[in-house]
Motif scaffolding. Structure first.
Motif, mmCIF file in Angstrom:
data_model
loop_
_atom_site.group_PDB
_atom_site.id
_atom_site.type_symbol
_atom_site.label_atom_id
_atom_site.label_comp_id
_atom_site.label_asym_id
_atom_site.label_seq_id
_atom_site.Cartn_x
_atom_site.Cartn_y
_atom_site.Cartn_z
ATOM 1 N N PHE A 133 0.830 -1.201 0.000
ATOM 2 C CA PHE A 133 0.000 0.000 0.000
ATOM 3 C C PHE A 133 0.868 1.255 0.000
ATOM 4 O O PHE A 133 0.635 2.198 -0.774
ATOM 5 C CB PHE A 133 -0.913 -0.026 1.226
ATOM 6 C CG PHE A 133 -1.888 1.104 1.290
ATOM 7 C CD1 PHE A 133 -3.060 1.082 0.552
ATOM 8 C CD2 PHE A 133 -1.641 2.203 2.107
ATOM 9 C CE1 PHE A 133 -3.970 2.132 0.619
ATOM 10 C CE2 PHE A 133 -2.541 3.256 2.179
ATOM 11 C CZ PHE A 133 -3.710 3.221 1.444
ATOM 12 N N LEU A 134 1.891 1.288 0.842
ATOM 13 C CA LEU A 134 2.762 2.460 0.940
ATOM 14 C C LEU A 134 3.577 2.670 -0.331
ATOM 15 O O LEU A 134 3.694 3.801 -0.830
ATOM 16 C CB LEU A 134 3.695 2.322 2.145
ATOM 17 C CG LEU A 134 3.034 2.400 3.526
ATOM 18 C CD1 LEU A 134 4.062 2.179 4.622
ATOM 19 C CD2 LEU A 134 2.340 3.740 3.722
ATOM 20 N N PHE A 135 4.147 1.582 -0.874
ATOM 21 C CA PHE A 135 4.912 1.687 -2.121
ATOM 22 C C PHE A 135 4.024 2.202 -3.254
ATOM 23 O O PHE A 135 4.456 3.001 -4.090
ATOM 24 C CB PHE A 135 5.511 0.333 -2.500
ATOM 25 C CG PHE A 135 6.814 0.033 -1.813
ATOM 26 C CD1 PHE A 135 7.814 0.978 -1.736
ATOM 27 C CD2 PHE A 135 7.036 -1.214 -1.244
ATOM 28 C CE1 PHE A 135 9.024 0.700 -1.097
ATOM 29 C CE2 PHE A 135 8.227 -1.509 -0.604
ATOM 30 C CZ PHE A 135 9.225 -0.548 -0.528
ATOM 31 N N GLN A 205 4.121 -1.308 -11.515
ATOM 32 C CA GLN A 205 3.931 -2.726 -11.237
ATOM 33 C C GLN A 205 4.786 -3.212 -10.071
ATOM 34 O O GLN A 205 4.330 -3.997 -9.238
ATOM 35 C CB GLN A 205 4.233 -3.562 -12.491
ATOM 36 C CG GLN A 205 3.182 -3.444 -13.582
ATOM 37 C CD GLN A 205 1.794 -3.787 -13.077
ATOM 38 O OE1 GLN A 205 1.593 -4.821 -12.453
ATOM 39 N NE2 GLN A 205 0.838 -2.909 -13.357
ATOM 40 N N ASN A 206 6.046 -2.780 -10.025
ATOM 41 C CA ASN A 206 6.919 -3.203 -8.920
ATOM 42 C C ASN A 206 6.366 -2.744 -7.576
ATOM 43 O O ASN A 206 6.367 -3.506 -6.599
ATOM 44 C CB ASN A 206 8.332 -2.654 -9.119
ATOM 45 C CG ASN A 206 9.072 -3.370 -10.221
ATOM 46 O OD1 ASN A 206 8.907 -4.569 -10.417
ATOM 47 N ND2 ASN A 206 9.884 -2.641 -10.956
ATOM 48 N N HIS A 213 12.172 -0.898 -6.489
ATOM 49 C CA HIS A 213 13.066 -0.948 -7.649
ATOM 50 C C HIS A 213 13.584 0.462 -7.905
ATOM 51 O O HIS A 213 12.825 1.357 -8.281
ATOM 52 C CB HIS A 213 12.325 -1.478 -8.873
ATOM 53 C CG HIS A 213 13.221 -1.795 -10.023
ATOM 54 N ND1 HIS A 213 13.576 -0.859 -10.971
ATOM 55 C CD2 HIS A 213 13.854 -2.946 -10.384
ATOM 56 C CE1 HIS A 213 14.377 -1.406 -11.863
ATOM 57 N NE2 HIS A 213 14.565 -2.666 -11.533
ATOM 58 N N LEU A 214 14.883 0.658 -7.703
ATOM 59 C CA LEU A 214 15.482 1.989 -7.798
ATOM 60 C C LEU A 214 15.242 2.636 -9.155
ATOM 61 O O LEU A 214 15.036 3.846 -9.251
ATOM 62 C CB LEU A 214 16.981 1.902 -7.506
ATOM 63 C CG LEU A 214 17.751 3.222 -7.467
ATOM 64 C CD1 LEU A 214 17.187 4.149 -6.384
ATOM 65 C CD2 LEU A 214 19.238 2.971 -7.248
ATOM 66 N N PHE A 220 11.013 8.600 -12.483
ATOM 67 C CA PHE A 220 10.140 9.704 -12.099
ATOM 68 C C PHE A 220 10.938 10.967 -11.795
ATOM 69 O O PHE A 220 10.541 12.077 -12.186
ATOM 70 C CB PHE A 220 9.296 9.307 -10.881
ATOM 71 C CG PHE A 220 8.230 8.290 -11.186
ATOM 72 C CD1 PHE A 220 7.305 8.516 -12.191
ATOM 73 C CD2 PHE A 220 8.148 7.108 -10.467
ATOM 74 C CE1 PHE A 220 6.311 7.584 -12.477
ATOM 75 C CE2 PHE A 220 7.172 6.166 -10.736
ATOM 76 C CZ PHE A 220 6.251 6.404 -11.746
ATOM 77 N N ILE A 221 12.061 10.821 -11.112
ATOM 78 C CA ILE A 221 12.904 11.985 -10.785
ATOM 79 C C ILE A 221 13.461 12.609 -12.061
ATOM 80 O O ILE A 221 13.549 13.841 -12.185
ATOM 81 C CB ILE A 221 14.038 11.571 -9.827
ATOM 82 C CG1 ILE A 221 13.456 11.183 -8.461
ATOM 83 C CG2 ILE A 221 15.052 12.713 -9.658
ATOM 84 C CD1 ILE A 221 14.459 10.563 -7.520
#
Length: 242
Positions: A133-135, A205-206, A213-214, A220-221
């Motif tokens: 949920f947090l991820f 998905q990850n 997954h870095l 996104f960054i």
């Protein structure tokens, strides 16, 4: 420098929270998510534990609320010619862009935080995994943050609200739905890999599986940096023509 930064940030936040567009975005996001999630039995029928269905709704919600938050940010400045006053401030174009970006990001964060109430209302009656949920929420926030950066850059191109709205709508639709293209047609593998690399769904998905997954967060960054850099470039071009 610090006092100018604070003054502009206060001015931007005051403008956002006093605008009808923010409150329309707030009501739309909350009501739409509530109806599509709580109003439909899908989440219960599939025994959802990671709320993947709930989070899959956000890209479609963003298509509406992010234009509401961003489209007038620069077009109003151009129409009322207050952009000329911004150019007179003894701060860099980068600082101006960052201030506008963070003010909208704060407003967006409030909308996102309030949406937690919706899945929280059914946590007690369904199997629930907190890490997933947090991820998922972090990925949703980063996706919205990257869309805001790109949309602000697009909004700064034109003085016309309708044109800016069209640009913004297309860019959010692109990142939200591009993953469907390889499913609908046969493409060379390299093009398919590029499409998947650009898709929000791929990077989400990850998180939906509770995997850190870095590369997803770097993606996104990178989009945020691209959007801010493009906005600075456009602003400098506009400044030179004033």
């Amino acid at each position: 420098m610090k006092k100018y930064f604070k003054a502009l940030l206060y001015k931007e936040l005051k403008t956002i929270f006093s605008s009808l567009s923010f409150w329309f975005a707030f009501l739309f996001s909350y009501l739409a998510l509530s109806f599509l999630f709580l109003g439909l039995p899908v989440w219960f029928d599939i025994g959802i534990s990671d709320f993947q269905y709930f989070f899959s709704l956000f890209p479609f919600i963003f298509i509406v609320i992010i234009p509401m938050l961003t489209v007038s940010t620069w077009t109003d400045e151009y129409k009322m010619q207050t952009s000329k006053l911004l150019f007179l401030f003894p701060i860099s174009e980068l600082a101006i862009v960052v201030i506008k970006y963070f003010s909208i990001l704060i407003a967006f964060s409030i909308l996102l935080l309030c949406s937690i109430i919706i899945p929280a209302s059914v946590i007690s009656i369904t199997y629930f995994e907190l890490p997933i949920f947090l991820f998922s929420y972090i990925s949703t926030f980063l996706f919205g943050a990257s869309c805001i950066a790109l949309c602000l850059a697009l909004a700064s191109i034109s003085n016309e609200t309708s044109i800016s709205m069209l640009f913004i709508f297309i860019i959010i639709l692109f990142f939200s739905l591009i993953h469907f293209v390889p499913r609908l047609t046969t493409l060379p593998s390299i093009i398919e890999h590029i499409i998947n690399a650009l898709s929000f769904n791929t990077h989400f998905q990850n998180a939906a599986l509770g995997i850190f997954h870095l590369g997803d967060y770097i993606f996104f960054i990178a989009i945020v940096i691209l959007g801010v850099s493009a906005n600075v470039f456009i602003l400098k071009y506009k400044k030179e023509r004033v």
